[in-house]
Design a protein around this motif. Structure first.
Motif, PDB file in Angstrom:
ATOM      1  N   ASP A  30      42.799  34.812  34.997  1.00  0.00           N
ATOM      2  CA  ASP A  30      42.968  35.975  33.788  1.00  0.00           C
ATOM      3  C   ASP A  30      42.717  37.385  34.300  1.00  0.00           C
ATOM      4  OD1 ASP A  30      44.349  34.018  32.220  1.00  0.00           O
ATOM      5  OD2 ASP A  30      42.392  33.592  31.246  1.00  0.00           O
ATOM      6  N   SER A  31      41.889  37.385  35.418  1.00  0.00           N
ATOM      7  CA  SER A  31      41.259  38.580  35.801  1.00  0.00           C
ATOM      8  C   SER A  31      42.048  39.907  35.871  1.00  0.00           C
ATOM      9  CB  SER A  31      40.616  38.577  37.352  1.00  0.00           C
ATOM     10  OG  SER A  31      41.715  38.346  38.162  1.00  0.00           O
ATOM     11  N   VAL A  32      43.465  39.638  36.154  1.00  0.00           N
ATOM     12  CA  VAL A  32      44.354  40.934  36.188  1.00  0.00           C
ATOM     13  C   VAL A  32      44.889  41.477  34.752  1.00  0.00           C
ATOM     14  CG1 VAL A  32      45.292  40.735  38.416  1.00  0.00           C
ATOM     15  CG2 VAL A  32      46.315  39.640  36.511  1.00  0.00           C
ATOM     16  N   SER A  33      44.143  40.721  33.810  1.00  0.00           N
ATOM     17  CA  SER A  33      44.565  41.006  32.281  1.00  0.00           C
ATOM     18  C   SER A  33      43.347  41.690  31.682  1.00  0.00           C
ATOM     19  CB  SER A  33      44.924  39.859  31.678  1.00  0.00           C
ATOM     20  OG  SER A  33      44.118  38.942  31.280  1.00  0.00           O
ATOM     21  N   ILE A  34      42.405  41.926  32.228  1.00  0.00           N
ATOM     22  CA  ILE A  34      41.118  42.723  31.919  1.00  0.00           C
ATOM     23  C   ILE A  34      41.655  43.859  31.415  1.00  0.00           C
ATOM     24  CG2 ILE A  34      40.266  43.588  34.006  1.00  0.00           C
ATOM     25  CD1 ILE A  34      37.397  43.382  33.241  1.00  0.00           C
ATOM     26  N   PRO A  35      41.196  44.551  30.229  1.00  0.00           N
ATOM     27  CA  PRO A  35      41.660  45.818  29.777  1.00  0.00           C
ATOM     28  C   PRO A  35      41.087  47.011  30.799  1.00  0.00           C
ATOM     29  CG  PRO A  35      40.762  44.462  27.916  1.00  0.00           C
ATOM     30  CD  PRO A  35      40.369  43.535  29.173  1.00  0.00           C
ATOM     31  N   GLN A  91      49.631  45.264  36.755  1.00  0.00           N
ATOM     32  CA  GLN A  91      49.777  46.175  35.632  1.00  0.00           C
ATOM     33  C   GLN A  91      51.144  46.412  35.837  1.00  0.00           C
ATOM     34  OE1 GLN A  91      47.374  45.749  33.296  1.00  0.00           O
ATOM     35  NE2 GLN A  91      46.670  44.639  34.882  1.00  0.00           N
ATOM     36  N   ASN A  92      51.727  46.300  36.791  1.00  0.00           N
ATOM     37  CA  ASN A  92      53.269  47.055  37.246  1.00  0.00           C
ATOM     38  C   ASN A  92      53.810  46.014  38.096  1.00  0.00           C
ATOM     39  OD1 ASN A  92      52.813  49.918  36.288  1.00  0.00           O
ATOM     40  ND2 ASN A  92      51.146  49.680  37.498  1.00  0.00           N
ATOM     41  N   PRO A  93      54.427  45.165  37.509  1.00  0.00           N
ATOM     42  CA  PRO A  93      55.080  43.810  38.015  1.00  0.00           C
ATOM     43  C   PRO A  93      56.378  44.144  38.795  1.00  0.00           C
ATOM     44  CG  PRO A  93      55.144  43.332  35.756  1.00  0.00           C
ATOM     45  CD  PRO A  93      54.425  44.772  35.878  1.00  0.00           C
TER      46      PRO A  93
END
Length: 163
Positions: free
Chosen positions: A13-18, A49-51
């Motif tokens: 989940d690290s890339v979903s950190i705010p 953040q930019n798929p």
């Protein structure tokens, strides 16, 4: 998190950190992580953040770089680019040069190409006690520069440092 940030950065989940949490983490002067690892993680986060962005910067359009630059703009001031080795800069940062603020990119080029160059305040990271300590040592030597002192410091701290 400060002593073992890899646990957070390597989690699923690290890339979903705010963004705000990420900035708070990377600006902390007690973060036990090399500058290149921070850059790699921030880059991974920005791309996630930019798929629509590929992980290969050679395929980026001008607009892709703008999107990445906008995504990373809050993080970049806290990355310790000046602590990188020339090889790290060449291999890991240079491919993303269009995502960096122009002043920072020019300053980093000068810094890595000229050992006597002193970075401008604009391009220095907006942190850390470690950098302040190294920068405040005022190395008065005709033999080594502050960059050499940083490299020696990395060796002492057993970080992977290359000339």
């Amino acid at each position: 998190m400060l002593k073992e940030p890899e646990k957070l950065f390597n989690s699923v989940d690290s890339v979903s950190i705010p963004e705000k949490s990420l900035v708070t983490l990377i600006q902390n002067d007690k973060l036990s992580m090399s500058g290149i690892k921070v850059w790699e993680y921030v880059l991974k986060w920005g791309i996630a953040q930019n798929p629509e962005l590929s992980s290969d910067p050679s395929s980026y359009s001008k607009d892709d770089f703008k999107v990445l630059k906008n995504t990373l703009q809050q993080c970049i001031p806290f990355i310790r680019f000046h602590n990188l080795t020339a090889r790290e800069f060449l291999n890991k940062v240079l491919p993303y040069k269009k995502a960096l603020p122009k002043e920072l990119y020019v300053d980093l080029n000068k810094c890595f190409l000229d050992n006597d160059y002193s970075p401008s305040d604009v391009s220095k990271p907006h942190l850390t006690n470690e950098i302040k300590r190294i920068g405040s040592t005022n190395i008065n030597s005709k033999i080594i520069t502050e960059k050499h002192a940083e490299l020696i410091s990395k060796w002492i701290n057993r970080e992977n440092a290359e000339i």
